[in-house]
Write an enzyme that holds these catalytic residues in place. Sequence first.
Site, PDB file in Angstrom:
ATOM      1  N   TYR A  28       9.528 -64.432 -32.609  1.00  0.00           N
ATOM      2  CA  TYR A  28       8.945 -63.195 -33.150  1.00  0.00           C
ATOM      3  C   TYR A  28       8.456 -62.307 -32.005  1.00  0.00           C
ATOM      4  CZ  TYR A  28       6.042 -59.897 -35.614  1.00  0.00           C
ATOM      5  OH  TYR A  28       5.488 -58.719 -36.060  1.00  0.00           O
ATOM      6  N   SER A 110      -3.789 -53.275 -33.160  1.00  0.00           N
ATOM      7  CA  SER A 110      -2.840 -52.885 -34.207  1.00  0.00           C
ATOM      8  C   SER A 110      -3.507 -52.862 -35.579  1.00  0.00           C
ATOM      9  CB  SER A 110      -1.693 -53.901 -34.213  1.00  0.00           C
ATOM     10  OG  SER A 110      -0.928 -53.773 -35.383  1.00  0.00           O
ATOM     11  N   GLN A 131      -4.487 -48.517 -33.221  1.00  0.00           N
ATOM     12  CA  GLN A 131      -3.143 -48.063 -33.626  1.00  0.00           C
ATOM     13  C   GLN A 131      -3.096 -47.963 -35.132  1.00  0.00           C
ATOM     14  OE1 GLN A 131      -0.403 -50.653 -34.785  1.00  0.00           O
ATOM     15  NE2 GLN A 131       0.369 -48.762 -35.699  1.00  0.00           N
ATOM     16  N   TYR A 133      -1.269 -46.243 -38.828  1.00  0.00           N
ATOM     17  CA  TYR A 133      -0.083 -45.699 -39.497  1.00  0.00           C
ATOM     18  C   TYR A 133      -0.568 -44.687 -40.524  1.00  0.00           C
ATOM     19  CZ  TYR A 133       2.349 -49.928 -37.845  1.00  0.00           C
ATOM     20  OH  TYR A 133       2.878 -50.930 -37.080  1.00  0.00           O
ATOM     21  N   THR A 159       1.587 -44.689 -34.680  1.00  0.00           N
ATOM     22  CA  THR A 159       2.959 -45.177 -34.459  1.00  0.00           C
ATOM     23  C   THR A 159       3.894 -44.518 -35.464  1.00  0.00           C
ATOM     24  OG1 THR A 159       2.213 -47.252 -33.524  1.00  0.00           O
ATOM     25  CG2 THR A 159       4.407 -47.250 -34.497  1.00  0.00           C
ATOM     26  N   ARG A 168      15.362 -57.638 -37.346  1.00  0.00           N
ATOM     27  CA  ARG A 168      15.103 -58.682 -36.331  1.00  0.00           C
ATOM     28  C   ARG A 168      15.735 -59.983 -36.808  1.00  0.00           C
ATOM     29  NH1 ARG A 168       9.310 -56.642 -35.836  1.00  0.00           N
ATOM     30  NH2 ARG A 168       9.750 -54.411 -35.670  1.00  0.00           N
ATOM     31  N   LYS A 256       2.877 -42.622 -30.764  1.00  0.00           N
ATOM     32  CA  LYS A 256       3.635 -43.720 -30.141  1.00  0.00           C
ATOM     33  C   LYS A 256       4.997 -43.866 -30.809  1.00  0.00           C
ATOM     34  CE  LYS A 256       3.385 -48.695 -29.247  1.00  0.00           C
ATOM     35  NZ  LYS A 256       4.298 -49.342 -30.173  1.00  0.00           N
ATOM     36  N   HIS A 280       9.436 -49.185 -29.250  1.00  0.00           N
ATOM     37  CA  HIS A 280       8.826 -50.354 -29.888  1.00  0.00           C
ATOM     38  C   HIS A 280       9.344 -51.647 -29.227  1.00  0.00           C
ATOM     39  CE1 HIS A 280       6.368 -50.612 -33.693  1.00  0.00           C
ATOM     40  NE2 HIS A 280       6.552 -51.900 -33.480  1.00  0.00           N
ATOM     41  N   ARG A 283      12.529 -53.172 -30.790  1.00  0.00           N
ATOM     42  CA  ARG A 283      12.404 -53.906 -32.063  1.00  0.00           C
ATOM     43  C   ARG A 283      12.745 -53.042 -33.262  1.00  0.00           C
ATOM     44  NH1 ARG A 283       9.080 -58.406 -31.082  1.00  0.00           N
ATOM     45  NH2 ARG A 283       7.935 -58.440 -33.046  1.00  0.00           N
ATOM     46  N   ASP A 311       6.264 -47.112 -22.227  1.00  0.00           N
ATOM     47  CA  ASP A 311       6.015 -48.383 -22.921  1.00  0.00           C
ATOM     48  C   ASP A 311       7.357 -49.037 -23.238  1.00  0.00           C
ATOM     49  OD1 ASP A 311       4.295 -50.077 -24.971  1.00  0.00           O
ATOM     50  OD2 ASP A 311       5.949 -49.257 -26.133  1.00  0.00           O
ATOM     51  N   GLY A 313       9.681 -52.815 -21.725  1.00  0.00           N
ATOM     52  CA  GLY A 313      10.500 -53.467 -20.706  1.00  0.00           C
ATOM     53  C   GLY A 313       9.803 -53.762 -19.392  1.00  0.00           C
ATOM     54  N   GLY A 334       3.534 -54.903 -23.775  1.00  0.00           N
ATOM     55  CA  GLY A 334       3.383 -55.663 -25.016  1.00  0.00           C
ATOM     56  C   GLY A 334       3.630 -57.144 -24.772  1.00  0.00           C
ATOM     57  N   ARG A 335       4.911 -57.514 -24.694  1.00  0.00           N
ATOM     58  CA  ARG A 335       5.238 -58.945 -24.561  1.00  0.00           C
ATOM     59  C   ARG A 335       4.576 -59.616 -23.355  1.00  0.00           C
ATOM     60  NH1 ARG A 335       9.835 -56.362 -26.202  1.00  0.00           N
ATOM     61  NH2 ARG A 335      10.763 -56.982 -28.192  1.00  0.00           N
TER      62      ARG A 335
HETATM   63  C1  LIG Z   1       5.130 -59.296 -31.300  1.00  0.00           C
HETATM   64  C2  LIG Z   1       5.021 -57.799 -31.232  1.00  0.00           C
HETATM   65  C3  LIG Z   1       4.302 -57.136 -32.213  1.00  0.00           C
HETATM   66  C4  LIG Z   1       4.192 -55.735 -32.165  1.00  0.00           C
HETATM   67  N1  LIG Z   1       3.413 -55.084 -33.103  1.00  0.00           N
HETATM   68  C5  LIG Z   1       3.237 -53.740 -33.031  1.00  0.00           C
HETATM   69  C6  LIG Z   1       2.374 -53.077 -33.928  1.00  0.00           C
HETATM   70  O1  LIG Z   1       1.751 -53.694 -34.797  1.00  0.00           O
HETATM   71  N2  LIG Z   1       2.249 -51.728 -33.797  1.00  0.00           N
HETATM   72  C7  LIG Z   1       2.908 -51.007 -32.836  1.00  0.00           C
HETATM   73  O2  LIG Z   1       2.774 -49.789 -32.758  1.00  0.00           O
HETATM   74  N3  LIG Z   1       3.728 -51.641 -31.951  1.00  0.00           N
HETATM   75  C8  LIG Z   1       3.892 -52.970 -32.019  1.00  0.00           C
HETATM   76  N4  LIG Z   1       4.689 -53.613 -31.096  1.00  0.00           N
HETATM   77  C9  LIG Z   1       5.328 -52.819 -30.025  1.00  0.00           C
HETATM   78  C10 LIG Z   1       4.398 -52.745 -28.788  1.00  0.00           C
HETATM   79  O3  LIG Z   1       3.297 -51.937 -29.032  1.00  0.00           O
HETATM   80  C11 LIG Z   1       5.140 -52.155 -27.583  1.00  0.00           C
HETATM   81  O4  LIG Z   1       5.687 -50.913 -27.953  1.00  0.00           O
HETATM   82  C12 LIG Z   1       6.248 -53.046 -27.034  1.00  0.00           C
HETATM   83  O5  LIG Z   1       5.890 -54.405 -27.083  1.00  0.00           O
HETATM   84  C13 LIG Z   1       6.546 -52.641 -25.583  1.00  0.00           C
HETATM   85  O6  LIG Z   1       7.614 -53.348 -25.076  1.00  0.00           O
HETATM   86  P1  LIG Z   1       7.441 -54.681 -24.187  1.00  0.00           P
HETATM   87  O7  LIG Z   1       7.107 -55.760 -25.149  1.00  0.00           O
HETATM   88  O8  LIG Z   1       8.781 -54.829 -23.560  1.00  0.00           O
HETATM   89  O9  LIG Z   1       6.334 -54.417 -23.192  1.00  0.00           O
HETATM   90  C14 LIG Z   1       4.837 -55.001 -31.140  1.00  0.00           C
HETATM   91  C15 LIG Z   1       5.551 -55.687 -30.159  1.00  0.00           C
HETATM   92  C16 LIG Z   1       5.653 -57.076 -30.195  1.00  0.00           C
HETATM   93  C17 LIG Z   1       6.412 -57.779 -29.112  1.00  0.00           C
END
Ligand SMILES: Cc1cc2nc3c(=O)[nH]c(=O)nc-3n(C[C@H](O)[C@H](O)[C@H](O)COP(=O)(O)O)c2cc1C
Length: 385
Positions: A28, A110, A131, A133, A159, A168, A256, A280, A283, A311, A313, A334-335
Amino acid sequence: MSALNKCHNISDLRKKAKSRLPAPMFHYIDGGADDEWTMRRNTEAFEDYQLMPNYLRDVENIDLKTPVLGTTLDLPFFLAPTGMSRLFHHHKEIGAARAAAEFGTMYSLSTLATTSLEEVSAATTGPKMFQIYILKDRELTREFVGRCKDSNYQALCLTVDTALAGNRERDLYNGMTMPPKITPASFFSYASSWHWLFNLMLSPDFRLANVMHRVDALGKGAMGLIDYVNSQFDRTVSWDDVAWLVDQWQGPFVIKGIQSVEDVKRAREVGASAVMVSNHGGRQLEGSPAPVDCIPALRDAVGNNLELIVDGGIRRGTHIIKALALGADACSIGRPYLYGLAAGGEAGAKRAVNLLKTELERSLALLGCASVSDLGPDHILPLRS
Ligand SMILES: Cc1cc2nc3c(=O)[nH]c(=O)nc-3n(C[C@H](O)[C@H](O)[C@H](O)COP(=O)(O)O)c2cc1C
């Protein structure tokens, strides 16, 4: 040497996270939409830019301070919003927020967090962004604005790239559910993640803490939560709704998920202070461009009238340097911090931030820059021109 200290980069933390998490949870975090081309490209795009050093400069002290969103962060990057951190570690959002605070940077919470915005605010001292919606349930959106003001959130982040959830496929193959359910397909991976299972028994609190009161008010149980959230994404949201939200908030406002020149111009017109140039993390829309590639055109379009946050990578300090040199004001991750959180809770999230910080300091000195504010286009030599 502790297990975390043996992780010398984000890739090591990813491996550690993989070894500790049941497969549904790891994938996930780790997965993206469709064939994951956009997700891979987000990181690979940084390889198209080379760094051009200038030597014989005083780089004794390196200054990473970065003004963004009405505050000054100690780092040029912050923690992006990610949902449902309890899936990855029982320290959940508070562990990540404390890691950000320790390094003087911002944590973004979030809407889909497993800790309420009030709890995060009470547990940490650092700068925070919520963050949000624009949901079908506008009353809940409005309620969030009031709660964020009451809990001293510095910024609000809307977002906009989730009119519906991305495809996914890893989640389908691995039986990812919220709350987690052990299925025949995932039984062995749960059984071998004994750390995670043990903490599941101690604190099985998989609630979407910011929205659950609303679901309860509608008379649905915890099982209806994800259905409720999915049913709340509103495909009719337009720029007029964004203008309404900017007006409600009256503070630093980030949009975002924007990548086009047209959209950044609209963002500026409706009164946003910044955009997170983001897909995102690959994703959502497969085929969308890598955020770092978008920056020069967006900067040309808005000049200095809108802050641009890259944001997606980022896995190395040099990725942050490249984004800033190309014209970004700051970056977010993020990750990387989720891998850290999964690998070792709060300490793991801190390890992730510290690794990137150390890489940044070293690479800036090697580039001949004493401050992130010295970075500019002259430090970039495109690989292909
Ligand atoms: C597990 C996971 C959950 C995420 N949940 C949200 C979220 O709830 N709201 C949102 O705006 N972005 C969410 N994102 C996107 C992150 O805010 C961010 O844009 C993204 O992880 C950046 O890429 P990176 O993981 O390569 O750094 C999520 C990303 C991941 C990996």
